[in-house]
Scaffold this motif. Structure first.
Motif, short mmCIF file in Angstrom:
data_model
loop_
_atom_site.label_atom_id
_atom_site.label_comp_id
_atom_site.label_asym_id
_atom_site.label_seq_id
_atom_site.Cartn_x
_atom_site.Cartn_y
_atom_site.Cartn_z
N PRO A 137 0.98 -1.32 0.28
CA PRO A 137 -0.39 -0.25 -0.50
C PRO A 137 1.12 1.39 0.11
O PRO A 137 0.34 2.33 -0.31
CB PRO A 137 -1.31 -0.44 1.36
N HIS A 138 2.36 1.08 0.51
CA HIS A 138 2.92 2.27 0.37
C HIS A 138 3.58 2.59 -0.70
O HIS A 138 4.52 3.42 -1.26
CB HIS A 138 3.75 2.23 1.46
N ASP A 139 3.37 1.46 -1.77
CA ASP A 139 4.77 2.11 -2.78
C ASP A 139 4.04 0.52 -3.85
O ASP A 139 3.92 -0.66 -4.14
CB ASP A 139 5.67 1.74 -2.50
N ASP A 140 3.65 1.70 -5.32
CA ASP A 140 2.59 0.76 -6.40
C ASP A 140 3.70 -0.03 -7.36
O ASP A 140 3.40 -0.69 -7.95
CB ASP A 140 2.49 2.08 -6.86
N ASN A 141 5.45 -0.52 -6.57
CA ASN A 141 5.88 -1.09 -7.33
C ASN A 141 6.50 -1.92 -6.67
O ASN A 141 6.67 -2.88 -7.09
CB ASN A 141 6.91 0.11 -7.70
N ILE A 142 5.65 -2.44 -5.84
CA ILE A 142 6.65 -3.64 -4.61
C ILE A 142 4.76 -4.16 -4.34
O ILE A 142 3.85 -4.19 -4.30
CB ILE A 142 6.98 -2.53 -3.32
N LEU A 143 5.80 -5.84 -4.16
CA LEU A 143 4.62 -6.50 -4.71
C LEU A 143 4.65 -7.89 -3.95
O LEU A 143 5.83 -7.97 -4.48
CB LEU A 143 4.00 -7.38 -6.26
N ALA A 144 3.80 -8.30 -3.34
CA ALA A 144 4.89 -9.48 -2.28
C ALA A 144 3.60 -10.99 -3.16
O ALA A 144 3.19 -10.91 -2.96
CB ALA A 144 4.38 -9.89 -0.94
N SER A 145 4.67 -11.73 -3.21
CA SER A 145 3.25 -12.81 -3.70
C SER A 145 4.23 -14.32 -2.91
O SER A 145 5.13 -14.67 -1.94
CB SER A 145 4.37 -13.52 -4.46
N CYS A 146 3.72 -15.64 -2.10
CA CYS A 146 3.56 -16.55 -1.91
C CYS A 146 3.18 -17.74 -2.53
O CYS A 146 2.74 -17.79 -3.72
CB CYS A 146 2.68 -16.30 -0.17
N SER A 147 3.93 -18.95 -2.05
CA SER A 147 3.72 -20.40 -2.84
C SER A 147 3.53 -21.03 -1.55
O SER A 147 4.18 -21.54 -1.25
CB SER A 147 5.13 -19.62 -3.41
N GLU A 148 3.73 -22.54 -3.21
CA GLU A 148 3.52 -23.72 -2.63
C GLU A 148 5.15 -23.79 -1.73
O GLU A 148 5.31 -25.58 -1.33
CB GLU A 148 3.06 -25.28 -3.13
N ASP A 149 6.35 -23.62 -2.07
CA ASP A 149 7.63 -23.72 -2.06
C ASP A 149 7.71 -23.10 -1.20
O ASP A 149 9.15 -23.11 -0.42
CB ASP A 149 7.99 -23.41 -3.57
N CYS A 150 7.02 -23.10 0.47
CA CYS A 150 7.21 -22.84 1.12
C CYS A 150 7.92 -21.31 1.21
O CYS A 150 8.54 -20.69 2.67
CB CYS A 150 8.25 -24.05 2.44
N THR A 151 7.99 -20.52 1.21
CA THR A 151 9.19 -18.94 0.83
C THR A 151 7.97 -17.82 -0.06
O THR A 151 6.59 -18.25 -0.56
CB THR A 151 10.44 -18.94 -0.63
N ALA A 152 8.40 -16.41 0.25
CA ALA A 152 7.51 -15.36 0.19
C ALA A 152 8.49 -14.67 -0.57
O ALA A 152 9.95 -15.07 0.34
CB ALA A 152 6.69 -15.03 1.25
N MET A 153 7.88 -13.66 -1.55
CA MET A 153 8.95 -13.10 -2.27
C MET A 153 8.20 -12.04 -1.99
O MET A 153 7.41 -11.57 -2.36
CB MET A 153 9.10 -14.14 -3.50
N VAL A 154 9.90 -10.72 -1.86
CA VAL A 154 8.48 -9.88 -2.54
C VAL A 154 10.25 -8.71 -4.18
O VAL A 154 11.16 -9.43 -3.90
CB VAL A 154 9.54 -8.61 -1.20
N TRP A 155 9.18 -7.95 -4.59
CA TRP A 155 9.18 -7.92 -5.71
C TRP A 155 9.53 -6.38 -6.30
O TRP A 155 8.22 -5.63 -5.47
CB TRP A 155 8.67 -8.53 -7.25
N GLN A 156 10.07 -6.01 -7.33
CA GLN A 156 10.04 -4.70 -7.56
C GLN A 156 9.96 -4.32 -8.59
O GLN A 156 10.58 -5.22 -9.54
CB GLN A 156 11.63 -4.08 -7.35
N ILE A 157 8.62 -4.40 -9.56
CA ILE A 157 8.08 -4.01 -10.36
C ILE A 157 8.62 -2.94 -11.21
O ILE A 157 8.30 -1.14 -10.85
CB ILE A 157 7.01 -4.06 -10.51
#
Length: 449
Positions: free
Chosen positions: A91-111
Motif C-alpha cells: 500500500p506504500h509503494d505501487d511498484n512493490i509486490l509480495a507473493s507466496c507459494s507452495e515452495d514454502c517461501t514468500a518473495m518481494v518484487w520490484q516491478i
C-alpha cells in the motif's frame, strides 16, 4: 405527520457495469490451483494475475493501460519453484509486490514502471521461515515494510522486508488458517481457521485477545475482515450449507450485531471492503454475480444495496484501492473479474447529474506514504493512515527502489585465508603482477599452438 419509508443513503442507487470488450484483458491463462485466494491484485499502476505455468509458479504483471489481447509470450514473474497461491501489492509503494507459494517461501518484487521486456526471476528479498506452503501474504496498512505471512504449518510470521528478518512469530492456530485481515491502524489482526474459530490477535503482545467459536455453524471455510469502526465482518455457511454473513463486535463476541442468510451455493464468499463508503462487496468463486452491502449504525446494520450479474462465473476477483478510481465519472469502486482466459473490469458508479467533484462521495482516503517506520510500530506506536484528498484525481508517483539491508553474519567472524583469485590486484607487488601476466601470455600461446 409524514414518515420516510425508504432508507436515505447516497449509495442506494450504486450500479455496476462491465467495461467494453476492448478495455478488458484477454488471453490470460488464470491459475487452476485449488486455493481460495483472489488470484488477482490491483493498484493504480498495475494488474497482477496468478497464471498457469510449467516448471514452477508464475504471475503476470500488466500496466493498467495495456488492455486488449495479451501476447502468449509476454514476460512473467517466475521466481517461485511451486505454484503461486497469493499476491498483494504494497500500500506504500505501487511498484512493490509480495507473493507466496507452495515452495514454502514468500518473495518481494520490484516491478519497473514500464512493461516487462524479459521474465523477472530475481526478487528483492526471499522470506524463508515456513516449513509448509505459504498461502497468505498481507501488508501492514500504516507501517513501512511490515509484511505478514501465514502458512499451512499453522504459523503466522511478521517480517521486516527492509532487512529480510522475521520480527514476530505466532503459533496460536491449531489448524489451517483461512484468512487474515489487519484493522485500520494495524494494531490488531483477525483470523479465521479450520478449527471454526474467529480470533483477534495482538501481534506485538503475541497473544489472542478475543475469540469466538463457530460464528457460522457450517464447517466450510469462513472469511473475516476488520471494518472502519473496529467491528468484524464475516462470511461463512450455516449448518444447512446456506451462505451467510455476520457483523461482530470483538469486545463482545456473545451475540452478533447482524446475521443474514443469503443463498445456497458451494463457493466461498470473498469480502472486499471500501472503508471510505463503508460498503462491502461479496464475490463468490464460481458465482456470476457480485452483491454489495452498506454497513451503518441503523438497524439492521448491514443493508443490502444491489447485485451486479453477468453471464460467466468468476475464478477470482481484484479490488482497486480508492485512489485508483475515476472521480470524474462518480466511480466509487472498480473490481477486476477473472474468467477462464480473461480479466474484465467492473465499474461501480453513483448516478449524479453534475460533473463537479462530489465531496460527499469522496472523503479523504489513505495515501501511499506510510505513517510510521517498522521500529516505531514494533515499539508499540499506532497510527491511522495518512489521508489525501481525491479532488482532481490521483496521480501515482514514479518508482522508488526498495533497499534491503540484510545483516551479514560473516561480518562478525574472523577473516580467513583467501584464495589468490579473490585478492585485490592493487595490493600485489608490481614485479609479481608482471610475472603473472607473462605466465598467462605464455599459457595462452601454448594453447593456441
Amino acid at each position: 405527520m409524514s414518515r420516510s419509508i425508504v432508507r436515505q443513503s447516497k449509495f442506494r442507487h450504486v450500479f455496476g457495469q462491465a467495461v467494453k470488450a476492448e478495455q478488458a484483458y484477454d488471453d490470460i491463462r488464470v491459475s487452476k490451483v485449488t486455493w481460495d485466494s483472489s488470484f488477482c491484485a490491483i493498484n493504480p499502476k498495475f494488474l497482477a494475475v496468478i497464471v498457469e505455468s510449467s516448471g514452477g509458479g508464475a504471475f503476470l504483471v500488466l500496466p493498467l493501460s495495456k488492455t486488449g489481447r495479451v501476447d502468449k509470450n509476454y514476460p512473467l514473474v517466475i521466481g517461485h519453484s511451486g505454484p503461486v497461491l497469493d499476491i498483494d501489492w504494497c500500500p506504500h509503494d505501487d511498484n512493490i509486490l509480495a507473493s507466496c507459494s507452495e515452495d514454502c517461501t514468500a518473495m518481494v518484487w520490484q516491478i519497473p514502471d514500464h512493461s516487462l521486456t524479459r521474465p523477472l526471476s530475481d526478487p528483492v528479498v526471499v522470506l524463508e521461515g515456513h516449513s509448509k506452503r505459504v498461502g497468505i501474504v498481507s501488508w501492514h496498512p500504516t507501517a513501512r515494510n511490515i509484511l505478514l505471512t501465514a502458512g499451512s504449518d499453522n504459523l503466522i510470521i511478521i517480517w521486516n522486508v527492509g532487512t529480510g528478518e522475521p520480527l514476530i512469530s505466532m503459533d496460536d492456530h491449531p489448524d489451517l488458517i483461512y484468512s487474515v485481515s489487519w484493522n485500520r491502524n494495524g494494531s490488531l489482526f483477525c483470523t479465521t481457521c479450520k478449527d471454526r474459530r474467529l480470533r483477534v490477535c495482538d501481534p506485538r503482545k503475541r497473544e489472542v485477545v478475543a475469540e469466538r467459536l463457530a460464528p457460522h455453524e457450517g464447517i466450510r471455510p469462513m472469511r473475516a475482515i476488520f471494518i472502519r469502526d473496529g467491528n468484524i465482518f464475516t462470511t461463512g455457511f450455516t449448518r444447512m450449507s446456506q451462505r451467510e454473513l455476520g457483523l461482530w463486535d470483538p469486545t463482545n463476541f456473545e451475540e452478533p450485531i447482524a446475521l443474514l442468510e443469503l443463498d445456497t451455493s458451494n463457493g466461498v464468499l470473498l469480502p472486499y471492503y471500501d472503508a471510505d463508503a463503508n460498503m462491502v462487496y461479496l464475490c463468490g468463486k464460481g458465482d456470476s454475480s457480485v452483491r454489495y452491502f452498506e454497513i451503518t449504525e441503523e438497524v439492521p446494520y448491514v443493508h443490502y444495496l444491489n447485485t451486479f450479474s453477468s453471464k460467466e462465473p468468476q475464478r477470482g476477483m481484484g479490488f482497486m484501492p480508492k485512489r485508483g478510481v475515476d472521480v470524474t465519472k462518480c466511480e466509487i469502486a472498480r473490481l477486476y473479474k477473472l474468467l477462464d482466459k480473461k480479466c474484465e473490469p467492473i465499474t461501480m458508479t453513483v448516478p449524479r447529474k453534475s460533473d463537479l467533484f462530489q465531496d460527499d462521495l469522496y472523503p479523504d482516503t489513505a495515501e501511499p506514504d506510510p505513517a510510521m517506520e517498522p521500529e516505531e510500530w514494533l515499539d508499540g506506536r499506532d497510527e491511522d493512515p495518512i489521508l489525501i484528498s481525491m479532488r482532481g484525481g490521483y496521480v501515482p508517483p514514479k518508482s522508488r527502489e526498495l533497499k534491503v539491508a540484510k545483516k551479514n553474519v560473516l561480518d562478525s567472524r574472523p577473516t580467513t585465508r583467501r584464495s589468490m583469485s579473490t585478492l585485490d590486484t592493487n595490493s600485489l607487488p608490481p614485479q609479481l603482477l608482471e610475472r603473472l601476466l607473462e605466465e598467462i601470455q605464455n599459457l595462452k600461446a601454448t594453447v593456441l599452438s
